[in-house]
Design a protein around this motif. Structure first.
Motif, PDB file in Angstrom:
ATOM      1  N   ARG A 194       0.811  -1.217   0.000  1.00 30.71           N
ATOM      2  CA  ARG A 194       0.000   0.000   0.000  1.00 30.71           C
ATOM      3  C   ARG A 194       0.835   1.254   0.000  1.00 30.71           C
ATOM      4  O   ARG A 194       0.392   2.301  -0.472  1.00 30.71           O
ATOM      5  N   SER A 195       2.033   1.182   0.588  1.00 27.85           N
ATOM      6  CA  SER A 195       2.816   2.406   0.776  1.00 27.85           C
ATOM      7  C   SER A 195       3.955   2.548  -0.219  1.00 27.85           C
ATOM      8  O   SER A 195       4.576   3.602  -0.285  1.00 27.85           O
ATOM      9  N   SER A 236      -7.514  -3.560   7.199  1.00 27.15           N
ATOM     10  CA  SER A 236      -7.771  -2.124   7.093  1.00 27.15           C
ATOM     11  C   SER A 236      -8.898  -1.722   8.029  1.00 27.15           C
ATOM     12  O   SER A 236      -8.802  -0.740   8.769  1.00 27.15           O
ATOM     13  N   LEU A 239      -7.823  -2.024  11.634  1.00 27.92           N
ATOM     14  CA  LEU A 239      -6.906  -0.938  12.005  1.00 27.92           C
ATOM     15  C   LEU A 239      -7.682   0.351  12.230  1.00 27.92           C
ATOM     16  O   LEU A 239      -7.444   1.072  13.197  1.00 27.92           O
ATOM     17  N   ARG A 240      -8.615   0.651  11.306  1.00 31.15           N
ATOM     18  CA  ARG A 240      -9.388   1.889  11.446  1.00 31.15           C
ATOM     19  C   ARG A 240     -10.253   1.841  12.696  1.00 31.15           C
ATOM     20  O   ARG A 240     -10.367   2.818  13.420  1.00 31.15           O
ATOM     21  N   PHE A 243      -8.043   2.316  15.606  1.00 29.28           N
ATOM     22  CA  PHE A 243      -7.655   3.728  15.657  1.00 29.28           C
ATOM     23  C   PHE A 243      -8.768   4.580  16.262  1.00 29.28           C
ATOM     24  O   PHE A 243      -8.515   5.485  17.060  1.00 29.28           O
TER      25      PHE A 243
ATOM     26  N   ASP B 169      -1.351   6.382   5.635  1.00 34.13           N
ATOM     27  CA  ASP B 169      -1.990   6.022   4.368  1.00 34.13           C
ATOM     28  C   ASP B 169      -3.396   5.489   4.595  1.00 34.13           C
ATOM     29  O   ASP B 169      -4.283   5.667   3.767  1.00 34.13           O
ATOM     30  N   ARG B 170      -3.605   4.827   5.716  1.00 36.56           N
ATOM     31  CA  ARG B 170      -4.890   4.184   5.949  1.00 36.56           C
ATOM     32  C   ARG B 170      -5.922   5.103   6.566  1.00 36.56           C
ATOM     33  O   ARG B 170      -7.101   4.994   6.273  1.00 36.56           O
ATOM     34  N   VAL B 171      -5.509   6.016   7.455  1.00 39.78           N
ATOM     35  CA  VAL B 171      -6.541   6.737   8.211  1.00 39.78           C
ATOM     36  C   VAL B 171      -6.687   8.225   7.883  1.00 39.78           C
ATOM     37  O   VAL B 171      -7.703   8.818   8.236  1.00 39.78           O
ATOM     38  N   ALA B 184      -3.260  10.268  15.004  1.00 37.81           N
ATOM     39  CA  ALA B 184      -2.575   9.536  13.935  1.00 37.81           C
ATOM     40  C   ALA B 184      -1.097   9.916  13.867  1.00 37.81           C
ATOM     41  O   ALA B 184      -0.223   9.065  13.653  1.00 37.81           O
TER      42      ALA B 184
END
Lengths: 247, 247
Positions: A194-195, A236, A239-240, A243, B169-171, B184
């Motif tokens: 992804r990065s 994903s 993780l969200r 978070f 990248d994800r959040v 973040a």
């Protein structure tokens, strides 16, 4: 670039590599970076490569020649490598591959010095187990020397290793079950994919359970692979959610 | 090394930097890498630096001299920089800092070429807002040119940026609330701290809400900071839980 990761847990070894190679961003190709050998019931070996593709391929040719020459009972010259399939230990196997690495680079050293600002070096991860020994995992440097994964550092990475390191630092110990180690390798790769554009699908995955001397899984994971996509999406979302919930 | 990250969301800007500098692993020191200026109600600026410390410090000296000279009404010579506190735009502010960067490096270029295989370059993140303009966030290169964060890439990183990129990248999007952007940034730093020794506590954190022209938070986060430690532990636990639950 490349991303390859090898994990060593008590239950066995997990290997995962991408397949993207590039010379600049406008010359992208797909090459296998993972190679495996087995003598079922006696030994199973996995090699993953990063760095100069010409060097990696030449090293592989030398290894293959060494195996074939010994299998055919051919008298091998001074230049030939011993077979890694009859090496008396994983340590000796790593040495043989290191010797091949130096041999190849010596051949092209002068040309590289004269013509190129490129780098002829490659870095490799070797893992496996043979009857009578424990599973072992090595990182072989361009100079031919190597380090070994151990209790404190049960994983080794080559190529674009930074994006996928935080998840491994957090979840991997020698006591991690093999299935969890497999999942961690895939998530570490997912973060990297992804990065960083220079790491790309498909992926090659190999799992070697302890004392099996044969692979329990050898898969090419294509971009449309439902299992990997589901794992990636679930991660994903997880993780969200994680978070959101912490504060 | 260093890790600094700047985030731009609709509600404002968040800046976070570490404080570790090192020349090799046996010469580690602590230096502030984040610098702020405000004319309350009119403008607020934040600058974060990575790379050659001598260059960073010289650029800061030039910026400070420019501000002081203009404030004192001193006639400035050709070499002097205009004040960043009266620059007509954030864009012009980035230009001025870029000019300082080139000026400093030109001064030492010959010495570097003759005596050193080191790198005199620095990289900087500039962010802020002035009355009449929107909040803006720039990454200034050693060459003095710069890029700007935008809708598609609402964060900029300098230094050891790879470990902490996957979480961002994800959040992070422009719609992320400012408090979440702050969280973040801290988690991105936490991943970097865990995986790379050359990035170290304490941290400097600054939050600039949109249209406030004053910082809502300016904190040094020490290693024993209870809030950061709790966030870090909660994130570790949440990550491990998330890892366990997905399959």
């Amino acid at each position: 670039m490349t991303y390859c990761v090898g994990l060593m847990v008590n239950e066995g070894l997990v290997f995962l590599s991408d397949t993207r190679t590039n010379a600049g961003v406008d010359n992208i190709a797909r090459y296998r970076k993972m190679f495996t050998w087995t003598t079922p019931g006696e030994r199973a070996l996995v090699l993953m490569t990063a760095g100069n593709l010409a060097t990696s391929q030449a090293v592989l040719s030398l290894i293959t020649e060494g195996i074939e020459a010994e299998a055919a009972g051919v008298e091998t010259g001074e230049e030939a490598l011993p077979s890694i399939l009859t090496a008396p230990s994983m340590f000796r196997t790593a040495e043989i591959i290191g010797e091949a690495m130096v041999m190849v680079q010596n051949k092209y050293r002068r040309a590289f010095e004269q013509m190129s600002n490129g780098n002829s070096g490659a870095t490799m991860i070797l893992g496996g187990q043979r009857q009578g020994g424990a599973p072992r995992l090595f990182l072989i440097y361009p100079e031919g020397n190597f380090i070994e994964a151990a209790e404190d550092t049960p994983f080794l990475q080559i190529g674009e290793h930074k994006y996928g390191k935080p998840i491994l630092d957090r979840v991997i110990t020698m006591r991690t079950p093999l299935a969890e180690a497999r999942k961690a390798a895939l998530l570490s790769m997912d973060s990297t994919l992804r990065s960083n554009l220079s790491v790309g699908m498909p992926l090659d995955l190999t799992v070697l359970p302890r004392d099996a001397y044969a692979f329990s899984e050898q898969t090419r994971i294509e971009p449309e692979d439902a299992g990997f996509r589901q794992l990636s999406d679930a991660w994903s979302t997880a993780l969200r959610d994680a978070f959101q919930t912490i504060s």
